[in-house]
Design a protein around this motif. Structure first.
Motif, PDB file in Angstrom:
ATOM      1  N   UNK A  45       0.800  -1.228   0.000  1.00 41.32           N
ATOM      2  CA  UNK A  45       0.000   0.000   0.000  1.00 41.32           C
ATOM      3  C   UNK A  45       0.830   1.273   0.000  1.00 41.32           C
ATOM      4  N   UNK A  46       0.274   2.296  -0.648  1.00 44.17           N
ATOM      5  CA  UNK A  46       0.822   3.646  -0.582  1.00 44.17           C
ATOM      6  C   UNK A  46       0.215   4.386   0.614  1.00 44.17           C
ATOM      7  N   UNK A  47      -1.053   4.060   0.898  1.00 45.70           N
ATOM      8  CA  UNK A  47      -1.830   4.740   1.934  1.00 45.70           C
ATOM      9  C   UNK A  47      -2.474   3.689   2.823  1.00 45.70           C
ATOM     10  N   UNK A  48      -2.477   3.939   4.136  1.00 38.61           N
ATOM     11  CA  UNK A  48      -3.112   3.052   5.109  1.00 38.61           C
ATOM     12  C   UNK A  48      -4.104   3.891   5.904  1.00 38.61           C
ATOM     13  N   UNK A  49      -5.364   3.463   5.916  1.00 44.98           N
ATOM     14  CA  UNK A  49      -6.405   4.210   6.618  1.00 44.98           C
ATOM     15  C   UNK A  49      -7.023   3.314   7.686  1.00 44.98           C
ATOM     16  N   UNK A  50      -6.978   3.779   8.937  1.00 44.63           N
ATOM     17  CA  UNK A  50      -7.560   3.043  10.051  1.00 44.63           C
ATOM     18  C   UNK A  50      -9.021   3.469  10.227  1.00 44.63           C
ATOM     19  N   UNK A  51      -9.934   2.517  10.089  1.00 43.24           N
ATOM     20  CA  UNK A  51     -11.375   2.763  10.229  1.00 43.24           C
ATOM     21  C   UNK A  51     -11.973   1.766  11.210  1.00 43.24           C
ATOM     22  N   UNK A  52     -11.322   1.591  12.336  1.00 43.65           N
ATOM     23  CA  UNK A  52     -11.742   0.574  13.296  1.00 43.65           C
ATOM     24  C   UNK A  52     -12.740   1.168  14.286  1.00 43.65           C
ATOM     25  N   UNK A  53     -13.528   0.298  14.941  1.00 42.80           N
ATOM     26  CA  UNK A  53     -14.537   0.790  15.890  1.00 42.80           C
ATOM     27  C   UNK A  53     -13.911   1.479  17.101  1.00 42.80           C
ATOM     28  N   UNK A  54     -14.629   2.453  17.626  1.00 46.86           N
ATOM     29  CA  UNK A  54     -14.257   3.104  18.882  1.00 46.86           C
ATOM     30  C   UNK A  54     -15.520   3.201  19.743  1.00 46.86           C
ATOM     31  N   UNK A  55     -15.979   2.062  20.263  1.00 42.09           N
ATOM     32  CA  UNK A  55     -17.206   2.084  21.072  1.00 42.09           C
ATOM     33  C   UNK A  55     -16.994   2.900  22.353  1.00 42.09           C
ATOM     34  N   UNK A  56     -18.077   3.444  22.887  1.00 44.51           N
ATOM     35  CA  UNK A  56     -17.967   4.217  24.123  1.00 44.51           C
ATOM     36  C   UNK A  56     -17.837   3.281  25.315  1.00 44.51           C
TER      37      UNK A  56
ATOM     38  N   UNK B   6     -11.111   6.706  12.399  1.00 46.81           N
ATOM     39  CA  UNK B   6     -12.022   6.284  13.455  1.00 46.81           C
ATOM     40  C   UNK B   6     -12.470   7.498  14.262  1.00 46.81           C
ATOM     41  N   UNK B   7     -13.730   7.521  14.659  1.00 43.78           N
ATOM     42  CA  UNK B   7     -14.243   8.633  15.461  1.00 43.78           C
ATOM     43  C   UNK B   7     -13.705   8.533  16.878  1.00 43.78           C
ATOM     44  N   UNK B   8     -13.074   9.595  17.321  1.00 48.46           N
ATOM     45  CA  UNK B   8     -12.461   9.589  18.642  1.00 48.46           C
ATOM     46  C   UNK B   8     -12.293  11.022  19.132  1.00 48.46           C
ATOM     47  N   UNK B   9     -11.680  11.190  20.270  1.00 47.86           N
ATOM     48  CA  UNK B   9     -11.511  12.515  20.852  1.00 47.86           C
ATOM     49  C   UNK B   9     -10.284  13.209  20.289  1.00 47.86           C
ATOM     50  N   UNK B  10     -10.271  14.547  20.336  1.00 46.09           N
ATOM     51  CA  UNK B  10      -9.100  15.284  19.859  1.00 46.09           C
ATOM     52  C   UNK B  10      -7.854  14.855  20.624  1.00 46.09           C
TER      53      UNK B  10
ATOM     54  N   UNK C 250     -10.730  14.010  14.741  1.00 46.81           N
ATOM     55  CA  UNK C 250      -9.507  14.698  14.366  1.00 46.81           C
ATOM     56  C   UNK C 250      -8.503  13.659  13.911  1.00 46.81           C
ATOM     57  N   UNK C 251      -7.909  13.842  12.778  1.00 46.62           N
ATOM     58  CA  UNK C 251      -6.979  12.859  12.241  1.00 46.62           C
ATOM     59  C   UNK C 251      -5.597  13.464  12.089  1.00 46.62           C
ATOM     60  N   UNK C 252      -4.631  12.602  12.208  1.00 47.87           N
ATOM     61  CA  UNK C 252      -3.264  12.937  11.852  1.00 47.87           C
ATOM     62  C   UNK C 252      -2.887  12.056  10.682  1.00 47.87           C
TER      63      UNK C 252
END
Length: 194
Positions: A81-92, A124-128, A188-190
């Motif tokens: 891969x050229x690009x790797x995107x993390x889209x894993x769950x972030x349950x509360x 993944x949706x998470x906190x700043x 927020x992503x880096x």
């Protein structure tokens, strides 16, 4: 706008964020390697079956039709891969904070397969601060000691805008409360360039 260069993109997590993202990149002519540790999801996709209510069987067949979408439970394909995107769950969790165990585990799983020049993004949706406080130290530790290919990392950071429910109102902690009363967290992503 069509990009002249086509990329090889590894998407970790083929749920409600990862699978539609894979579809978008495939439609633009990129090659996508979908990775999920849920063997059932991989088996269903290999049989051209859907496990998401938003996707019908024909949608899945179409995704595979151009031979640009490949699925696996193995992280080895990250080396392509050229690009790797993390889209894993972030349950509360019990404190209504995102549980980062899947983000941390996915990051550890990609480490042995990283190579110089790859771009890594957290979707993944998470906190700043998750990328800066959790992912960056894991990646820096690996590449400070030479990394898999013996090279050192160059880490470049960027931030994207939140994807939250329409009509949500932000409070001072960055949380959002939608009409359903559930909390949504600013995303927020880096992006890291290895």
């Amino acid at each position: 706008m069509e990009l002249a260069h086509k990329y090889k993109i590894a998407i970790i997590g083929l749920g409600y964020v990862g699978l539609p993202l894979a579809k978008l990149f495939v439609e633009k002519g990129n090659t996508v390697y979908g990775i999920d540790t849920d063997i059932r999801k991989i088996q269903m996709l290999q049989k051209r079956q859907s496990y998401l209510s938003d996707y019908k069987r024909n949608d899945i067949r179409e995704l595979f039709s151009g031979k640009k979408f490949h699925v696996s439970h193995s992280f080895e394909v990250i080396e392509k891969a050229d690009v790797i995107i993390l889209c894993v769950p972030t349950p509360l969790d019990e404190q209504m904070q995102p549980d980062l165990k899947f983000v941390i585990n996915a990051t550890r799983c990609i480490l042995p397969h990283l190579k110089r020049g790859q771009l890594i993004a957290l979707e993944s949706s998470t906190f700043p601060g998750t990328s800066e406080e959790i992912l960056k130290p894991l990646l820096e530790r690996e590449y400070r000691t030479g990394g898999r290919d013996g090279s050192s990392a160059s880490l470049f950071a960027g931030t994207d805008r939140s994807r939250v429910a329409l009509g949500a109102v932000a409070n001072s902690e960055g949380r959002r409360r939608g009409e359903s009363g559930k909390h949504f967290v600013r995303k927020r992503s880096l992006w890291y360039r290895i």
